[in-house]
Design a protein around this motif. Structure first.
Motif, short mmCIF file in Angstrom:
data_model
loop_
_atom_site.label_atom_id
_atom_site.label_comp_id
_atom_site.label_asym_id
_atom_site.label_seq_id
_atom_site.Cartn_x
_atom_site.Cartn_y
_atom_site.Cartn_z
N ARG A 1 -3.63 10.89 5.04
CA ARG A 1 -2.73 12.04 4.87
C ARG A 1 -3.48 13.26 4.34
O ARG A 1 -3.14 14.39 4.66
CB ARG A 1 -1.59 11.68 3.92
CG ARG A 1 -0.75 10.53 4.38
CD ARG A 1 -0.12 10.82 5.71
NE ARG A 1 0.67 9.69 6.18
CZ ARG A 1 1.32 9.66 7.33
NH1 ARG A 1 1.27 10.70 8.15
NH2 ARG A 1 2.00 8.60 7.70
N VAL B 1 -4.47 9.97 -3.48
CA VAL B 1 -4.24 10.51 -2.14
C VAL B 1 -2.83 10.21 -1.63
O VAL B 1 -2.55 10.32 -0.44
CB VAL B 1 -5.29 10.02 -1.12
CG1 VAL B 1 -6.62 10.70 -1.35
CG2 VAL B 1 -5.44 8.50 -1.17
N ALA B 2 -1.94 9.80 -2.53
CA ALA B 2 -0.55 9.57 -2.13
C ALA B 2 0.09 10.92 -1.77
O ALA B 2 -0.22 11.95 -2.37
CB ALA B 2 0.22 8.92 -3.27
N PRO B 3 0.96 10.90 -0.76
CA PRO B 3 1.53 12.17 -0.25
C PRO B 3 2.15 13.04 -1.33
O PRO B 3 2.04 14.27 -1.29
CB PRO B 3 2.59 11.70 0.74
CG PRO B 3 2.10 10.37 1.20
CD PRO B 3 1.41 9.75 0.02
N LYS B 4 2.75 12.43 -2.33
CA LYS B 4 3.40 13.23 -3.37
C LYS B 4 2.37 14.07 -4.14
O LYS B 4 2.59 15.24 -4.44
CB LYS B 4 4.13 12.29 -4.33
CG LYS B 4 5.28 12.96 -5.04
CD LYS B 4 6.11 11.97 -5.84
CE LYS B 4 7.30 12.71 -6.41
NZ LYS B 4 8.56 12.30 -5.86
N PRO C 1 3.26 3.85 -1.77
CA PRO C 1 3.54 4.18 -3.18
C PRO C 1 5.02 4.12 -3.56
O PRO C 1 5.33 3.86 -4.72
CB PRO C 1 2.99 5.61 -3.32
CG PRO C 1 2.58 6.08 -1.99
CD PRO C 1 2.59 4.94 -1.05
N GLU C 2 5.92 4.34 -2.61
CA GLU C 2 7.34 4.40 -2.98
C GLU C 2 8.06 3.07 -2.79
O GLU C 2 9.29 3.02 -2.80
CB GLU C 2 8.04 5.48 -2.14
CG GLU C 2 7.56 6.88 -2.44
CD GLU C 2 8.18 7.90 -1.49
OE1 GLU C 2 9.40 8.09 -1.55
OE2 GLU C 2 7.45 8.49 -0.68
N GLU D 1 10.52 9.43 0.44
CA GLU D 1 10.22 10.86 0.51
C GLU D 1 9.07 11.12 1.48
O GLU D 1 9.08 12.08 2.23
CB GLU D 1 9.86 11.37 -0.90
CG GLU D 1 9.69 12.88 -0.94
CD GLU D 1 9.47 13.41 -2.36
OE1 GLU D 1 9.34 12.58 -3.29
OE2 GLU D 1 9.45 14.64 -2.53
N PHE D 2 8.09 10.21 1.45
CA PHE D 2 6.92 10.36 2.32
C PHE D 2 6.61 9.00 2.97
O PHE D 2 6.85 7.97 2.36
CB PHE D 2 5.68 10.76 1.52
CG PHE D 2 5.81 12.07 0.79
CD1 PHE D 2 5.64 13.28 1.45
CD2 PHE D 2 6.09 12.08 -0.57
CE1 PHE D 2 5.74 14.48 0.77
CE2 PHE D 2 6.18 13.28 -1.25
CZ PHE D 2 6.01 14.49 -0.58
N GLN D 3 6.02 9.04 4.15
CA GLN D 3 5.42 7.83 4.71
C GLN D 3 3.94 7.89 4.42
O GLN D 3 3.35 8.97 4.39
CB GLN D 3 5.64 7.77 6.22
CG GLN D 3 7.10 7.66 6.66
CD GLN D 3 7.71 6.29 6.38
OE1 GLN D 3 7.03 5.33 6.00
NE2 GLN D 3 9.03 6.19 6.56
N MET D 4 3.30 6.75 4.21
CA MET D 4 1.86 6.77 3.98
C MET D 4 1.19 5.63 4.75
O MET D 4 1.66 4.53 4.70
CB MET D 4 1.53 6.63 2.51
CG MET D 4 0.04 6.68 2.25
SD MET D 4 -0.31 6.85 0.51
CE MET D 4 -2.12 7.02 0.56
N ALA E 1 1.06 16.90 -1.88
CA ALA E 1 1.97 18.05 -1.77
C ALA E 1 1.68 19.05 -2.88
O ALA E 1 1.73 20.26 -2.68
CB ALA E 1 3.41 17.57 -1.80
N GLN F 1 -5.72 4.51 -4.86
CA GLN F 1 -4.81 5.05 -3.84
C GLN F 1 -3.90 6.19 -4.34
O GLN F 1 -3.63 7.12 -3.58
CB GLN F 1 -3.98 3.91 -3.24
CG GLN F 1 -3.04 4.39 -2.16
CD GLN F 1 -2.88 3.40 -1.04
OE1 GLN F 1 -3.74 2.55 -0.80
NE2 GLN F 1 -1.80 3.50 -0.33
N MET G 1 0.82 -1.22 0.00
CA MET G 1 0.00 0.00 0.00
C MET G 1 0.86 1.27 0.00
O MET G 1 0.33 2.38 0.03
CB MET G 1 -0.93 -0.01 1.21
CG MET G 1 -1.80 -1.26 1.25
SD MET G 1 -3.19 -1.16 2.38
CE MET G 1 -2.42 -1.26 3.98
#
Lengths: 106, 425
Positions: free
Chosen positions: B376, B118-121, A76-77, A103-106, B124, B115, A74
């Motif tokens: 997020r 709504v991913a953080p990237k 993305p990175e 870069e981010f935690q999700m 932003a 998903q 789940m």
């Protein structure tokens, strides 16, 4: 004490010491390393302590469990080096471990 | 019988006067009247894995302690999310199916399709737009007079965000709020008060409206245009969801899920945050003195409010928990609203403490494979809202008692009157 290094997405490095028996997530939290949220406190249930193990350490760190893989799916990175830091126990042979942060935690 | 007696019969009893095995945590009045706290405290102390054999929602187990909720939520093999995740059973005349109510592997496929939005990237990149819209709403509010915070801020803000991520016609965005309320408000699902026929009509209107939007986006793409980065376009682009338009149950279910997921949750946390700053003025002062605490305060509010009170599961086999034997096929309700106030896990749990340590460790997003996908986005909306509030206002004073939602699922507010005091220049 076991030494390990976190490399942030920006490239900033944090080398910290932790006791054997703890885990990589806890080592980050105890030492104030940014970029690890650990929302579930180490239950392999939120996916917010995602790290990518540096290639040379992959064998020693071992592979993820089924539920850990499901949680990582789940994120993305994720890549083939992805693990949840709370699921990596620190044993003396992991001294010197290097992990990258997303870069981010999700 | 006199009117007085009738009132007594209808009033909620003291939780310690009810025989333990008859305590009904699904009674929507507990939430509408804000009486749930003492009921859950007793059950957490005396019978934390609690069985009620007779209720309007059938027999069910209540899981009330933090640790037990973690155990259930992370064990999706024993505790299935199928066929549905609210305490009640969906109406047969309105079949719905969505990924929150699915087990792997279908859950994983459908969730993965939506998903990315709504991913953080991606979030932003949306931050500037969100801040602009929140600023416009706050700047439009009258100062020094009584205003309705829920409709003029909480609902307005969440509907704008939802319209943005669905690329839904902006002028019709209030419909998203209405459909969300109607989707969860059925008496048989949550003890809500929405009329059956009205609900059916509204949800078919939702499906038809989104069906038209789906076709419009598909044609836009077929004409050679690059697809947008919105929820519908993402579903159309993904092999697991591109045929969903032909599967009405899934289409309706997933739309309902995404609309409710992005709606009641954020809306009621925004309203709850204002109420909390009124109930805990020292904490409000702390926040104003140090706005860097806002992200931590946001997590603390999401815990304290717990905008969705529960999620339910069905046991797929016999399972022992807390010394009780849950049987295969039993309904198991995880009360996040109770776990988030569990004294065993959280010190002074009824207090909002804006600089609380480990504030992120709460249950409001759930845990495990069904963990909230939009967490997020929700956190970001609350963070920006408070950043912009503190720039403008010295006080948001709640006037009178807020009106709460009559539901055991949506833990929130129908109405909250406030008076704004601008920040001294």
């Amino acid at each position: 004490m076991i030494e390990l290094t976190f490399i942030e997405h920006s490239g900033a490095e944090h080398t910290v010491s932790a006791d054997a028996g703890t885990n990589v997530m806890q080592a980050a939290i105890d030492n104030g390393v940014p970029g690890i949220d650990a929302d579930c406190g180490g239950a392999c249930a939120c996916g917010t302590c995602h790290v990518m193990v540096s290639t040379e350490w992959l064998d020693k760190v071992g592979s993820a469990s089924d539920i850990e893989i499901t949680m990582l799916e789940m994120t993305p990175e994720k890549n083939e080096r992805s693990r949840l830091a709370c699921q990596i126990s620190l044993s003396p042979e992991l001294s010197g471990l290097v992990v990258n942060l997303p870069e981010f935690q999700m | 019988m006199t009117n007085n007696t009738a009132v007594k019969i209808d009033a909620l009893p003291d939780p310690y006067s009810v025989p333990l095995d008859q305590i009904n945590l699904s009674d929507p009045r507990l939430y509408a009247e804000n009486q749930w706290g003492a009921y859950f405290r007793r059950v957490r102390d005396e019978d934390p894995v609690h069985y009620l054999k007779d209720s309007p929602f059938g027999p069910f187990w209540s899981i009330t302690r933090f640790e037990d909720i973690v155990a259930v939520d992370t064990n999706h093999e024993v505790f299935s999310s199928e066929p549905f995740i609210m305490i009640g059973e969906p109406d047969d005349s309105l079949p719905v199916s969505n990924f929150i109510s699915m087990d792997p592997p279908k859950h994983d496929e459908q969730r993965a399709a939506v998903q990315p939005v709504v991913a953080p990237k991606n979030l932003a990149q949306m931050e500037g737009l969100i801040r602009e819209r929140i600023s416009e709403i706050l700047d439009s509010l009258p100062i020094g007079e009584e205003i309705e915070w829920v409709s003029s801020v909480s609902k307005e803000l969440t509907s704008q965000m939802l319209a943005t991520i669905f690329d839904f016609p902006y002028e019709d965005r209030h419909k998203l709020i209405y459909w969300s309320d109607v989707a969860t408000g059925a008496p048989e699902l949550s003890g809500g008060t929405v009329d059956h026929d009205e609900r059916i009509t509204a949800l078919f209107d939702m499906v038809n409206t989104f069906g038209a939007l789906w076709q419009q986006k598909a044609q836009f793409r077929a004409a050679g245009n690059a697809p947008g980065f919105d929820l519908i376009s993402l579903m159309e682009a993904n092999e697991n969801t591109r045929d969903m338009i032909h599967r009405t149950e899934e289409f309706m279910g997933n739309l309902g899920l995404l609309i409710v997921g992005g709606n009641d949750t954020t809306r009621n946390s925004i309203s709850g945050s204002v109420l909390a700053m009124n109930q805990f003025p020292d904490e409000f002062a702390k926040l104003k003195a140090n706005p860097e605490l806002i992200p931590n305060m946001v997590s603390e509010i999401i815990r304290w409010q717990t905008p969705l009170a529960h999620m339910r599961r069905i046991a797929t086999r016999d399972y022992e928990l807390g010394g009780k034997l849950i049987k295969k096929g039993d309904k198991v309700v995880m009360w996040y609203v109770s776990g988030n106030r569990d004294e065993r896990m959280i010190e002074n749990p009824d207090r909002v403490i804006v600089d609380r340590a480990r504030a992120r460790q709460h249950l409001s997003f759930g845990l495990g494979i069904h963990r909230c996908m939009g967490n997020r986005l929700g956190e970001m909306q609350l963070r920006i809202t408070w950043e912009e509030i503190l720039k403008r206002f010295d006080d948001i004073r709640v006037v009178g008692e807020p009106v709460r939602v009559h539901s055991n699922f949506v833990n929130g507010y129908e109405s909250m009157k406030v008076v704004l005091t601008p920040k001294a220049k």
